[in-house]
Design a protein around this motif. Structure first.
Motif, PDB file in Angstrom:
ATOM      1  N   GLN A 281      81.197  -3.597  92.352  1.00 29.14           N
ATOM      2  CA  GLN A 281      81.704  -2.712  91.964  1.00 29.14           C
ATOM      3  C   GLN A 281      80.883  -1.379  91.284  1.00 29.14           C
TER       4      GLN A 281
ATOM      5  N   THR B  80      81.390   2.427  93.063  1.00 29.17           N
ATOM      6  CA  THR B  80      81.136   3.969  91.821  1.00 29.17           C
ATOM      7  C   THR B  80      80.535   4.663  91.544  1.00 29.17           C
TER       8      THR B  80
ATOM      9  N   PHE C 104      88.738  -8.957  91.366  1.00 27.45           N
ATOM     10  CA  PHE C 104      88.232  -8.644  91.966  1.00 27.45           C
ATOM     11  C   PHE C 104      88.554  -7.376  93.144  1.00 27.45           C
TER      12      PHE C 104
ATOM     13  N   SER D  88      90.516  -4.649  91.138  1.00 28.07           N
ATOM     14  CA  SER D  88      89.569  -4.002  90.955  1.00 28.07           C
ATOM     15  C   SER D  88      88.717  -3.496  91.560  1.00 28.07           C
ATOM     16  N   ILE D  89      88.693  -3.793  92.864  1.00 25.74           N
ATOM     17  CA  ILE D  89      88.137  -2.531  94.400  1.00 25.74           C
ATOM     18  C   ILE D  89      88.431  -1.697  94.823  1.00 25.74           C
TER      19      ILE D  89
ATOM     20  N   SER E 144      89.864   0.927  91.768  1.00 27.24           N
ATOM     21  CA  SER E 144      88.826   2.071  91.783  1.00 27.24           C
ATOM     22  C   SER E 144      88.559   3.356  93.499  1.00 27.24           C
TER      23      SER E 144
END
Length: 887
Positions: free
Chosen positions: A656, A660, A723, A726-727, A730
């Protein structure tokens, strides 16, 4: 990676001729328990594999019949039919070998009947007159002599007939081949038949006991052998035939002379005279002069001479003393002839033959030296002219274009070392490295340029022969010198193989001599320290090739060296973190860890981070200025030698963190590597999740404590889901309006990989994540906005991602929104800007493939239906298909 299906064995079923079938039927008993019944059931099957089962029952059935002490007519007839079946089967049919193996166990009581049946059937085969059936008979002769006692006995019984058949078949096939000159396909088949016929003739002499010299003189067998020897001599000197035929004929000539010439002690002198062209025709036996006159009293071609040398080295008995003292003179004469031919032969195929024959010669020389031949030691030690010429041959040919020939030079060099060792007196053998010849040879090789590929092969042989310590004593920096040339791609395989030979030998010797573990320090200093220097200071090519070729081999040899590497590199990483154009010690550290994990030397990822490298160091690598350091660190997190290894919580946090800061890479190559590595990670998550689902379903409380079971499977699955969600969040955030092309390309490619790796589940298959569940109105609009950009690749990626989403996504079923998309597409299609028209094309394609276009076009379709009539729906279908093909 898919599971490769095991190839099913195909076995052609056996059949019998109609007369045998008619014989067999009345012999079968009512209960179906005798041999005739078994054979009848067997031949009625059409599956060869099933027939094997029946064939294996033959001998057990006969063993039961043997207890009665009778060989009744039924068994006699069945044995005759079995002989016919065996001879009718193709040479490569597994049933033929199974039948031969079964009949090898035939009870002794039935042997005479079986031999009579096989002899009779084989006699019928030998009587054939059809030239194109000769090959089948030759194949049968071959199979009879190959691990088949009944067949070998039958051939021995018919030896005279077999020799006559081989003589007749070889003559007729050769004549047919001559007549069909120009018809290359048929000629190739005929020459192949000739080759097999010669090989069977050789096998006959080697395996059939009927060739006793006392039985040969003035007999039909002797005459047939003379005729065959004449044929082989003719083939040997006929350059219009395949060289494999000439080569095999050379073997046959020497073998037949060996079988026919008496006394055997004079054979070496005779062969020497043939090779040297010094035969005295007056002293040569008349029969030999008649058969081999072209070899005795005429100039022999280079190829014929070469193949005679091969025959002498292959067919004569070098390992015992039966040839007498003259065998040593023959050995020396043969190598001198080969040296002469080496300077004359230019044809590549003959060069290949010559290299193999020189290998044969060195093997024969070793056999003779091993049998304690004092007079030969002076002629074959390292300082002799013969060894010097052999070395010249090696040096001249060790970079030959043919791989096989280069391999032969390696064998010759290794045999030279063994020959020299056998010539040394016993006290000096204990310290070969101090031998003058070995020392001089080692120094001369080390003086050569490292760009000579043959140098690596020969040094490898020397290491195996005398050990690496003696070479390191002469040149301590050899490891560094070899690593220096690993920037040249053409030398990398040779250099890495030599280094592997050296450090394995060094480890073995140090370990055997040490009384504690201090030996490893010396090994690390010799082999690991130069490696770390290259990884930190070497050029780009050197680093890449050392990481790909040398580092994995070193870690496989001694996995514990990883801790030493990490310790050294950690110490210098603070001072040499690297820069935009330099990887520094941190880059070397990440490359070592990545390679170690990819090859299975980091058994537990979590333990590795805790024990070997800190979290801060990992983060430092993930945002390093040098792109390769970032890639190696990401590879360390994503790659594993086990596809089902659980992705730890720390790894997910670091991934993660990486995403970013690294989506905006300007290098296409780096972007491609990032996307590829992340896809590997997603595949690990998907495959390991299936393991976790199975663990969860089993609800076992007795699993061993390991990384799979440190926490409950459901917890790990929930972490995976969060996860991935969340990926994807992003990645969608990175697709904001005005984001750069590299960012959009990376984000859309990674999202496409997510959709590929985690497809919509079918049936009872469970999946830990589905991208479609995270597609809301805003993200749908984001993907649509990507279609309106100016970059074609971004449009393609966004369109492909939309196509991968299931039709059940809510946004695909909102007719009002889809109508708006259709209107937008129509407006864009009339724009004067080219990229607007492309956007319209993608939008229309999207609507068509999601079956959204017909409902959007309902007013237009109604007009079509009115024009065509209410009962005719074909117009709407035509309109829809036309639109599909248009876009």
């Amino acid at each position: 990676m898919g599971v490769k299906k095991k190839k099913q064995t195909q076995v052609t079923s056996l059949t019998i001729c109609h007369p045998d079938l008619e014989t067999l039927r009345p012999l079968a008993d009512v209960e179906g328990k005798n041999l005739a019944s078994l054979l009848l059931r067997c031949v009625q099957l059409t599956d060869g594999v099933s027939q094997i089962h029946y064939v294996k029952q033959i001998v057990p059935l006969l063993e039961k019949a043997n207890k009665n002490g009778m060989c009744d007519p039924t068994v006699r007839s069945c044995l005759d039919i079995l002989a016919g079946i065996y001879l009718s089967l193709n040479l490569k049919n597994p049933l033929k070998k199974v039948l031969a193996s079964s009949l090898n166990g035939l009870p002794e009581f039935f042997l005479s009947e079986a031999i009579q049946s096989f002899t009779s059937r084989l006699q019928e085969e030998l009587n054939t007159t059809d030239l194109y059936s000769y090959r089948k008979v030759i194949d049968n002769l071959s199979s009879c002599m190959e691990n088949f006692d009944l067949g070998r006995t039958s051939v021995n019984n018919l030896l005279e007939n077999v020799l006559h058949f081989l003589q007749k078949s070889l003559i007729e096939i050769s004549e047919e081949n001559r007549k069909l000159a120009g018809n290359h396909i048929v000629q190739m088949q005929l020459m192949n038949d000739l080759l097999v016929g010669i090989r069977v003739s050789v096998m006959l002499v080697q395996k059939i006991p009927g060739f006793q010299r006392s039985r040969l003189k003035s007999s039909p067998t002797w005459q047939s052998m003379c005729e065959l020897l004449s044929i082989f001599t003719k083939f040997l000197t006929d350059d219009d035939l395949l060289q494999t035929i000439q080569s095999t004929s050379g073997l046959a000539v020497i073998l037949f002379i060996k079988a026919m010439f008496h006394p055997p002690e004079k054979i070496p002198d005779l062969i020497s005279s043939l090779l040297l062209g010094s035969a005295d025709c007056a002293s040569v036996p008349a029969w030999l002069l008649d058969c081999c006159g072209n070899l005795c009293c005429a100039d022999v071609s280079q190829s014929a001479l070469l193949f005679l040398c091969q025959g002498a080295l292959t067919m004569l008995d070098w390992q015992d003393g039966r040839m007498g003292p003259s065998r040593e003179a023959l050995l020396l004469d043969t190598v001198h002839v080969l040296f002469t031919l080496s300077s004359q032969i230019k044809e590549s195929t003959l060069e290949m033959f010559l290299s193999r024959i020189l290998v044969c010669w060195t093997n024969s020389a070793i056999h003779v030296l091993e049998s304690s031949s004092p007079s030969l030691k002076d002629s074959l030690n390292g300082n002799s002219s013969i060894v010097r010429r052999l070395l010249e041959y090696v040096y001249t040919h060790w970079e030959h274009p043919l791989d096989a020939l280069r391999h032969q030079t390696k064998i010759i060099f290794r045999n030279i070392l063994q020959m020299h060792q056998l010539t040394i007196e016993e006290p000096k053998k204990s310290d070969l490295a101090t031998d003058h010849f070995i020392l001089e040879l080692t120094e001369s090789l080390l003086r050569l340029e490292w760009h000579s590929k043959g140098k690596y092969t020969c040094l490898g042989c020397l290491v195996e022969y005398i050990g690496i310590e003696h070479i390191l004593a002469l040149a301590k920096t050899v490891p560094s010198q070899i690593l220096e040339v690993m920037g040249d791609q053409s030398l990398v395989p040779y250099a890495s193989d030599l280094l592997e030979t050296m450090f394995k030998n060094h480890k073995s010797r140090l370990k055997s001599q040490a009384v504690d573990n201090t030996w490893i320090d010396k090994w690390h200093e010799t082999w690991v320290s130069p490696l770390l220097f290259i990884l930190c200071e070497g050029n780009l090519d050197q680093k890449s090739y050392v990481i790909d070729y040398y580092l994995p081999k070193l870690l496989n040899c001694n996995p514990d060296s990883l801790s030493y590497m990490v310790k050294i590199l950690q110490t210098s990483a603070d001072a040499k973190t690297g820069s935009y154009d330099s990887r520094g010690s941190l880059g070397a550290l990440m490359a070592c860890l990545r390679t170690a994990r990819a090859h299975g030397h980091l058994q537990s990822a979590t333990d590795a981070w805790r024990d070997l490298v800190s979290s801060e160091r990992i983060k430092q690598g993930l945002i390093h200025q040098h792109c390769q350091v970032r890639i190696d660190t990401l590879g360390l997190l994503c790659e594993s030698n086990r596809s089902t290894e659980i992705v730890s919580t720390e790894e997910m946090q670091w991934i993660q963190f990486f995403i970013t800061y690294n989506l905006n890479s300007q290098s296409p190559g780096v972007r491609q590597q990032i996307c590829s590595l992340l896809k590997k990670l997603f595949c690990r998550i998907q495959e390991s999740s299936q393991v976790l689902y199975k663990l969860e379903q089993s609800k076992s409380k007795h699993e061993p404590e390991n990384e799979l079971t440190r926490q409950h499977p459901s917890v790990s699955l929930e972490q995976y889901k969060n996860f991935m969600s969340s990926i994807c969040s992003s990645l969608f955030e990175a697709l904001f309006p005005g984001s750069s092309y590299p960012t959009r390309f990376s984000a859309l490619t990674i999202l496409g990989s997510v959709a590929d790796v985690f497809p919509v589940p079918e049936g009872h298959v469970q999946t830990v994540y589905q991208l479609s569940h995270d597609i809301d109105v805003g993200r749908f609009q984001t993907l649509m906005a990507c279609l309106t950009g100016t970059f074609e690749e971004v449009k393609i990626l966004a369109f492909d991602l939309l196509m991968k989403l299931p039709k059940t996504v809510v946004q695909f079923q909102d007719s009002e929104k889809l109508q708006g998309l259709f209107q937008a597409a129509l407006e864009l299609s009339t724009s004067t800007k080219p990229y607007d028209c492309v956007t319209a094309s993608y939008l229309l394609n999207f609507l068509i493939w999601k079956n959204a276009l017909p409902s959007s076009l309902s007013p237009h379709l109604k007009t079509q239906r009115v024009a065509c009539g209410d009962g005719d729906k074909s117009a709407a279908v035509v309109e829809n298909n036309t639109l599909m093909s248009s876009y």
